[in-house]
Design a protein around this motif. Structure first.
Motif, PDB file in Angstrom:
ATOM      1  N   ASP A   1       1.811  12.446   1.247  1.00 33.08           N
ATOM      2  CA  ASP A   1       1.668  12.903   2.626  1.00 33.08           C
ATOM      3  C   ASP A   1       2.674  12.202   3.524  1.00 33.08           C
ATOM      4  O   ASP A   1       3.166  11.105   3.218  1.00 33.08           O
ATOM      5  N   SER A   2       2.971  12.813   4.648  1.00 36.39           N
ATOM      6  CA  SER A   2       3.864  12.224   5.635  1.00 36.39           C
ATOM      7  C   SER A   2       3.378  12.629   7.026  1.00 36.39           C
ATOM      8  O   SER A   2       2.470  13.456   7.177  1.00 36.39           O
ATOM      9  N   ILE A   3       3.981  12.022   8.026  1.00 43.05           N
ATOM     10  CA  ILE A   3       3.713  12.402   9.415  1.00 43.05           C
ATOM     11  C   ILE A   3       4.829  13.344   9.851  1.00 43.05           C
ATOM     12  O   ILE A   3       5.997  12.954   9.941  1.00 43.05           O
ATOM     13  N   ARG A   4       4.461  14.591  10.085  1.00 47.78           N
ATOM     14  CA  ARG A   4       5.466  15.572  10.477  1.00 47.78           C
ATOM     15  C   ARG A   4       5.895  15.365  11.934  1.00 47.78           C
ATOM     16  O   ARG A   4       5.142  14.850  12.755  1.00 47.78           O
ATOM     17  N   ASP A   5       7.128  15.768  12.203  1.00 48.85           N
ATOM     18  CA  ASP A   5       7.683  15.644  13.552  1.00 48.85           C
ATOM     19  C   ASP A   5       7.065  16.715  14.447  1.00 48.85           C
ATOM     20  O   ASP A   5       7.393  17.892  14.342  1.00 48.85           O
ATOM     21  N   ARG A   6       6.151  16.281  15.322  1.00 47.31           N
ATOM     22  CA  ARG A   6       5.474  17.183  16.246  1.00 47.31           C
ATOM     23  C   ARG A   6       5.522  16.598  17.649  1.00 47.31           C
ATOM     24  O   ARG A   6       5.344  15.392  17.841  1.00 47.31           O
TER      25      ARG A   6
ATOM     26  N   TYR B   1       0.811  -1.216   0.000  1.00 44.20           N
ATOM     27  CA  TYR B   1       0.000   0.000   0.000  1.00 44.20           C
ATOM     28  C   TYR B   1       0.843   1.263   0.000  1.00 44.20           C
ATOM     29  O   TYR B   1       0.296   2.361  -0.051  1.00 44.20           O
ATOM     30  N   GLY B   2       2.156   1.095   0.071  1.00 40.95           N
ATOM     31  CA  GLY B   2       3.025   2.248  -0.060  1.00 40.95           C
ATOM     32  C   GLY B   2       4.017   2.385   1.067  1.00 40.95           C
ATOM     33  O   GLY B   2       4.053   1.579   2.016  1.00 40.95           O
ATOM     34  N   VAL B   3       4.840   3.426   0.947  1.00 40.15           N
ATOM     35  CA  VAL B   3       5.860   3.750   1.934  1.00 40.15           C
ATOM     36  C   VAL B   3       5.551   5.131   2.500  1.00 40.15           C
ATOM     37  O   VAL B   3       5.470   6.117   1.759  1.00 40.15           O
ATOM     38  N   LEU B   4       5.360   5.191   3.797  1.00 41.05           N
ATOM     39  CA  LEU B   4       4.978   6.425   4.481  1.00 41.05           C
ATOM     40  C   LEU B   4       6.128   6.895   5.357  1.00 41.05           C
ATOM     41  O   LEU B   4       6.637   6.134   6.181  1.00 41.05           O
ATOM     42  N   LEU B   5       6.507   8.158   5.194  1.00 36.10           N
ATOM     43  CA  LEU B   5       7.569   8.727   6.023  1.00 36.10           C
ATOM     44  C   LEU B   5       6.986   9.353   7.283  1.00 36.10           C
ATOM     45  O   LEU B   5       5.965  10.039   7.248  1.00 36.10           O
ATOM     46  N   THR B   6       7.647   9.110   8.407  1.00 34.82           N
ATOM     47  CA  THR B   6       7.277   9.715   9.680  1.00 34.82           C
ATOM     48  C   THR B   6       8.421  10.606  10.159  1.00 34.82           C
ATOM     49  O   THR B   6       9.522  10.593   9.601  1.00 34.82           O
ATOM     50  N   LYS B   7       8.147  11.382  11.200  1.00 36.90           N
ATOM     51  CA  LYS B   7       9.158  12.256  11.819  1.00 36.90           C
ATOM     52  C   LYS B   7       9.779  13.227  10.814  1.00 36.90           C
ATOM     53  O   LYS B   7      10.950  13.593  10.925  1.00 36.90           O
ATOM     54  N   MET B   8       8.982  13.652   9.846  1.00 32.40           N
ATOM     55  CA  MET B   8       9.488  14.554   8.812  1.00 32.40           C
ATOM     56  C   MET B   8       9.584  15.990   9.338  1.00 32.40           C
ATOM     57  O   MET B   8       8.666  16.483   9.986  1.00 32.40           O
TER      58      MET B   8
ATOM     59  N   THR C   1      -1.320  24.271  18.438  1.00 30.05           N
ATOM     60  CA  THR C   1      -1.145  24.209  16.986  1.00 30.05           C
ATOM     61  C   THR C   1      -0.519  22.889  16.567  1.00 30.05           C
ATOM     62  O   THR C   1      -0.950  22.257  15.591  1.00 30.05           O
ATOM     63  N   GLY C   2       0.492  22.437  17.318  1.00 34.45           N
ATOM     64  CA  GLY C   2       1.163  21.195  16.968  1.00 34.45           C
ATOM     65  C   GLY C   2       0.245  19.988  17.026  1.00 34.45           C
ATOM     66  O   GLY C   2       0.321  19.098  16.171  1.00 34.45           O
TER      67      GLY C   2
ATOM     68  N   TRP D   1       2.874  13.995  19.156  1.00 33.66           N
ATOM     69  CA  TRP D   1       2.941  12.541  19.045  1.00 33.66           C
ATOM     70  C   TRP D   1       3.580  11.923  20.286  1.00 33.66           C
ATOM     71  O   TRP D   1       3.090  10.908  20.813  1.00 33.66           O
ATOM     72  N   ARG D   2       4.649  12.527  20.762  1.00 35.53           N
ATOM     73  CA  ARG D   2       5.332  11.996  21.945  1.00 35.53           C
ATOM     74  C   ARG D   2       4.496  12.199  23.202  1.00 35.53           C
ATOM     75  O   ARG D   2       4.456  11.333  24.083  1.00 35.53           O
ATOM     76  N   THR D   3       3.823  13.350  23.281  1.00 34.91           N
ATOM     77  CA  THR D   3       2.971  13.610  24.440  1.00 34.91           C
ATOM     78  C   THR D   3       1.811  12.634  24.491  1.00 34.91           C
ATOM     79  O   THR D   3       1.475  12.094  25.560  1.00 34.91           O
ATOM     80  N   ALA D   4       1.201  12.382  23.346  1.00 35.20           N
ATOM     81  CA  ALA D   4       0.075  11.456  23.288  1.00 35.20           C
ATOM     82  C   ALA D   4       0.502  10.049  23.695  1.00 35.20           C
ATOM     83  O   ALA D   4      -0.217   9.355  24.432  1.00 35.20           O
TER      84      ALA D   4
END
Length: 275
Positions: free
Chosen positions: A216-221, A184-191, A242-243, A224-227
């Motif tokens: 699309d990618s998952i931006r480094d916010r 289904y593809g390659v998704l980048l995280t922590k961008m 905002t983050g 994510w770590r807080t959650a």
């Protein structure tokens, strides 16, 4: 329509794969999906995230792989309701890492998970399988139980190599077990778009994987770590900023894309607007 079974994996740890699995599951529930997650990693991080530190499972994925007499639907006995709304879980335990050494040579062991999950497609719209960061019996078992795989990677050379190894495992499943797994593809995280190194690495991924790369990618916010620390979905944080809105927006877009690529159909269609 039968539910979809999707493996999420990479050969490299630390790419936020497990956190993403939990959040995709949570967002899928918001969309009306009956959702099951399967923990195939002996670290059991997904099980702990969804159930808490003190959780002691009675039946786990290790038991499913260890059973030579596994029958269709046996996985149902291992399912537990999690502390995250609407998500069911088949948990893991540390003993899972012994399955390859103790049971790996047994005939049909790699197909036991697939056999145990038979019949659950009518019960769930989406089944997500979290896998360990290595090529292993657990990953092969997950692929043989799946319709397709989503490869998750962070923007670095090691993760790119890991993604290629997962592609190799998909090819091995087709060649050795006559089981075709869609990619289904390659998704980048922590961008981080501000970093030249990330932009350069994304270009390298695009060159390596072509149309399989997600736009699309998952931006480094920090959200994510807080959650993860609070053990809630990224859209369930007590304090929103905002983050966290940006992180939720990324999640929604990723789930939108996954549903299209995998053909996931919620039982109760709803509308989820991105942040």
């Amino acid at each position: 329509m039968a539910g979809r079974v999707i493996t999420v994996g990479n050969h490299k740890g630390g790419v936020s794969k497990t956190s993403l699995v939990a959040n995709i599951a949570a967002d899928s529930v918001r969309r009306g999906c009956r959702t099951l997650v399967v923990d195939m990693d002996a670290q059991a991080n997904l099980s702990e995230l969804l159930m808490g530190h003190d959780f002691q499972p009675e039946t786990t994925t290790s038991d499913l792989l260890a059973s030579p007499d596994i029958e269709a639907g046996d996985a149902a006995e291992a399912i537990v309701s999690t502390q995250w709304h609407g998500i069911d879980l088949i948990p893991a335990e540390s003993d899972l890492e012994n399955r390859e050494a103790e049971n790996g040579a047994e005939p049909g062991v790699a197909r036991r998970l697939a056999t145990s999950l038979e019949g659950l497609r009518d019960r769930y719209d989406l089944v997500l399988i979290d896998t360990p960061p290595r090529i292993s019996l657990e990953l092969t078992s997950a692929l043989l139980a799946s319709d397709g795989v989503l490869i998750v990677a962070e923007p670095d050379a090691d993760a790119r190599k890991g993604a290629r190894r997962v592609m190799g495992a998909v090819e091995a499943a087709a060649a050795g077990f006559d089981h075709k797994v869609a990619v289904y593809g390659v998704l980048l995280t922590k961008m981080d778009q501000r970093l030249v190194s990330h932009a350069t690495e994304r270009a390298q991924f695009l060159q390596a994987f072509g149309d399989l790369m997600w736009r699309d990618s998952i931006r480094d916010r920090a959200a994510w770590r807080t959650a993860k620390s609070e053990r809630v979905p990224v859209f369930g944080l007590r304090r929103r900023d905002t983050g966290s809105h940006e992180a939720e927006g990324d999640l929604v877009r990723v789930v939108d894309e996954l549903f299209v690529r995998a053909g996931v159909q919620p039982s109760i269609p709803t509308t989820v607007e991105g942040a």
